[in-house]
Design a protein around this motif. Structure first.
Motif, PDB file in Angstrom:
ATOM      1  N   GLU A 257      45.211  24.707  39.162  1.00 41.95           N
ATOM      2  CA  GLU A 257      43.867  24.954  39.698  1.00 41.95           C
ATOM      3  C   GLU A 257      43.875  24.863  41.227  1.00 41.95           C
ATOM      4  N   LEU A 260      45.477  27.953  42.712  1.00 43.93           N
ATOM      5  CA  LEU A 260      44.579  29.107  42.689  1.00 43.93           C
ATOM      6  C   LEU A 260      43.511  29.016  43.773  1.00 43.93           C
ATOM      7  N   LYS A 261      43.126  27.795  44.118  1.00 44.38           N
ATOM      8  CA  LYS A 261      42.106  27.590  45.144  1.00 44.38           C
ATOM      9  C   LYS A 261      42.665  27.717  46.559  1.00 44.38           C
ATOM     10  N   GLN A 263      46.329  28.633  47.528  1.00 48.04           N
ATOM     11  CA  GLN A 263      47.444  29.561  47.755  1.00 48.04           C
ATOM     12  C   GLN A 263      48.571  28.970  48.613  1.00 48.04           C
ATOM     13  N   PRO A 506      44.992  32.353  33.679  1.00 48.32           N
ATOM     14  CA  PRO A 506      45.162  31.665  34.966  1.00 48.32           C
ATOM     15  C   PRO A 506      46.614  31.633  35.427  1.00 48.32           C
ATOM     16  N   TYR A 509      48.015  35.159  36.431  1.00 49.88           N
ATOM     17  CA  TYR A 509      47.576  35.574  37.766  1.00 49.88           C
ATOM     18  C   TYR A 509      48.382  34.827  38.826  1.00 49.88           C
ATOM     19  N   PHE A 510      48.583  33.537  38.632  1.00 55.61           N
ATOM     20  CA  PHE A 510      49.372  32.740  39.576  1.00 55.61           C
ATOM     21  C   PHE A 510      50.774  33.330  39.736  1.00 55.61           C
ATOM     22  N   LYS A 513      51.077  36.347  41.928  1.00 56.10           N
ATOM     23  CA  LYS A 513      50.809  36.153  43.353  1.00 56.10           C
ATOM     24  C   LYS A 513      51.767  35.197  44.056  1.00 56.10           C
ATOM     25  N   ARG A 514      52.498  34.379  43.302  1.00 52.69           N
ATOM     26  CA  ARG A 514      53.227  33.298  43.967  1.00 52.69           C
ATOM     27  C   ARG A 514      54.338  33.792  44.882  1.00 52.69           C
ATOM     28  N   GLU A 543      38.477  27.903  39.140  1.00 46.58           N
ATOM     29  CA  GLU A 543      39.190  29.175  39.031  1.00 46.58           C
ATOM     30  C   GLU A 543      39.766  29.334  37.628  1.00 46.58           C
ATOM     31  N   THR A 544      40.213  28.228  37.051  1.00 47.37           N
ATOM     32  CA  THR A 544      40.780  28.260  35.698  1.00 47.37           C
ATOM     33  C   THR A 544      39.782  28.824  34.703  1.00 47.37           C
ATOM     34  N   PHE A 547      39.155  32.648  35.141  1.00 49.94           N
ATOM     35  CA  PHE A 547      40.204  33.495  34.578  1.00 49.94           C
ATOM     36  C   PHE A 547      40.194  33.445  33.052  1.00 49.94           C
TER      37      PHE A 547
END
Length: 551
Positions: A257, A260-261, A263, A506, A509-510, A513-514, A543-544, A547
């Motif tokens: 979480e 996601l908030k 980055q 969730p 998506y992570f 982007k990671r 955010e969790t 998603f």
């Protein structure tokens, strides 16, 4: 009582409720339920509370005269933001049932029930604590309600206070114990209902009926503010890598979480590491490569998030810890021999008494961490994993790996570290609007379950990414969440912990982007929790949840 300017204003906040709880409530029964696993075993252990239906509350109930109800409330386990609002919701709910209803708080957790220590929670007391963080209204504790002698002692005070019900506010273990208590009281026809409420900042008490545990939203917002502050500092000074350990021994929901908030450049997810069976060396190599690649761009700084329980998810470390627990078990000959050694000789002695693979892992650890593994034991003689400074373990091992890479011409940067552990900072924060509303709704829901004569249920509030008046309140049988697990050598019924789902939206998506976040500086700075202002800022959910519910 001196209170801050913010606390004065927060005291005026009236938490929002689902529409179904604002008038007469209609209780709708759904299908019969079964446990998530081990159905025969769970059914046999809970014949009086197994298979009950899911309950949903709807508008349109018939108003009826009701007698006063007396309810006892217990705060169990670690603190989580919003606990006071659960109690406020219970209080207002039972007063709505009848003005003469009474609420009693047992002091210091479940031990207060057993030891008959309590206080009547009056309007004057409850009003002081509305919308505040902490559990200090009655205190919490970690006494486990496990045996019939405790249940009987609790029943004595319940009868003295003429209690209709107990509401136990806690995590998975506390709600498991609540269900055992509900079953026992049902079996002996004690006339005392038991209701649970889902609490834990770790986020590992969740399922299709419990979308989130209370406190998770607030705690992750607090941690994310701090992470954002550190990221801003890192991007300003451009000279440190910050290794940040976050709470979450059994699951990595907090780390995910917060990632996601905010980055950050690196976020380790314990469940993924276990699934891929990564070694400690492979984890260190991954982190060192990110550091080296950022250094190629001239960026000798960054932020890494590390879950508290990481080492237990690395297979070789799990085996090592198991071997150490056996080797240094209290009272064994090997433990006595170990204690007789000079401290400077102990780590080498341990290394020679482990299997070859574990010995190699043990020797690879920084001396300070290796010593921690041999000295910090819990009352059962086991390694206290939560006390291991995992952030320093990884920081030192990454530094060593980078030195090797520099010698081979694979790294040209500078590596300086700062270490942080965010845990207690988030547990008693003033609850966000979401947690203030959610917790109040959970407490009010518990009062409706009491009025409906239910026992063995947990308060459930769903559809939580929608505005609060569209939330769906009801109750879920605790047995529905249970399976059998080995605890201290015995198979016991427990609520199944919810780990990060690697196929969930969730995490996916992570993962997408990671790579960008690792090598670029894409930091997000969330800032502090906002209590006043536009709803799109103040009533944000996690955010969790966004998603998971595709919002």
């Amino acid at each position: 009582m001196n209170i801050s300017a913010l606390q004065k204003e927060r005291a005026k906040y009236q938490p929002k409720l689902p529409k179904s709880l604002k008038g007469a409530v209609k209780v709708v029964e759904g299908a019969k339920t079964e446990s998530v696993a081990d159905q025969k075993e769970i059914a046999a252990l809970f014949p009086n509370t197994y298979g009950m239906p899911i309950l949903t509350f709807e508008e349109g109930g018939k108003a009826a005269e009701s007698a006063p109800v007396n309810v006892g409330v217990i705060l169990s386990g670690g603190q989580a933001p919003g606990g006071h609002n659960v109690i406020s919701g219970i209080f207002d709910g039972i007063k709505n049932i009848h003005p003469d209803s009474k609420l009693f708080g047992f002091l210091g957790g479940p031990g207060g029930l057993v030891d008959h220590k309590y206080v009547e929670l009056t309007a004057e007391i409850v009003d002081e604590y509305r919308n505040t963080g902490g559990f200090d209204i009655i205190g919490s504790g970690r006494t486990k309600l496990e045996d019939e002698a405790q249940f009987d002692k609790g029943l004595e005070i319940a009868k003295d206070l003429n209690l209709n019900a107990l509401v136990i506010i806690g995590g998975d273990d506390s709600n498991t114990n609540a269900c055992v208590l509900a079953e026992y009281y049902a079996r002996i026809n004690a006339g005392v209902q038991v209701i649970g409420c889902p609490k834990t900042i770790d986020g590992d008490l969740k399922n299709e009926m419990i979308e989130t545990s209370f406190g998770f939203d607030t705690a992750t917002k607090v941690y994310s503010e701090l992470i954002g502050n550190i990221q801003r500092d890192a991007n300003s000074a451009k000279k440190y890598w910050h290794f940040i350990k976050l709470m979450g021994r059994s699951a990595s929901h907090i780390g995910l979480e917060c990632a996601l908030k905010t980055q950050p450049n690196i976020t380790l997810i314990s469940e993924e590491i276990a699934d891929k069976k990564l070694t400690l060396g492979e984890v260190v190599d991954y982190m060192a490569k990110v550091v080296a690649k950022r250094a190629d761009n001239g960026d000798n700084f960054g932020v890494a998030l590390i879950p508290e329980g990481l080492v237990e998810f690395i297979p070789e470390m799990k085996v090592l810890i198991s071997e150490l627990n056996d080797l240094l078990a209290e009272g064994t000959d090997s433990e006595k021999e170990f204690k007789m050694l000079r401290k400077s000789h102990r780590n080498e002695w341990v290394a020679t008494h482990l299997t070859e693979i574990s010995s190699s892992v043990f020797r690879s650890l920084p001396d300070g961490i290796a010593t921690q593994l041999t000295l910090d034991r819990d009352p059962h003689g086991n390694v206290q994993v939560s006390l291991i400074e995992t952030e320093k373990l990884l920081g030192e091992m990454v530094s060593t790996r980078l030195d090797e890479m520099k010698a081979n011409g694979e790294y040209v940067g500078k590596f300086g570290t700062q270490y942080h552990f965010f845990g207690y900072e988030g547990r008693c924060a003033a609850p966000s609007n979401f947690d203030a509303d959610y917790c109040y709704s959970l407490g009010y829901t518990a009062s409706v379950l009491v009025a409906a004569g239910k026992t063995g249920y947990m308060s459930s509030v769903r559809n939580t990414t929608a505005p609060a008046d569209k939330w769906i309140a009801g109750g879920v049988p605790v047995t529905m969440m249970m399976n059998m697990e080995k605890r201290h050598g015995h198979m016991k019924p427990v609520i199944q912990k919810a780990l990060v789902e690697l196929e969930g939206a969730p995490f996916k998506y992570f993962v997408s982007k990671r790579g960008e976040w690792a090598y670029n500086t894409d930091f997000v700075y969330p800032g502090p929790i906002q209590y006043f202002g536009p709803t799109e800022v103040c009533d944000l959910t996690t955010e969790t949840l966004k998603f998971e519910q595709n919002k």
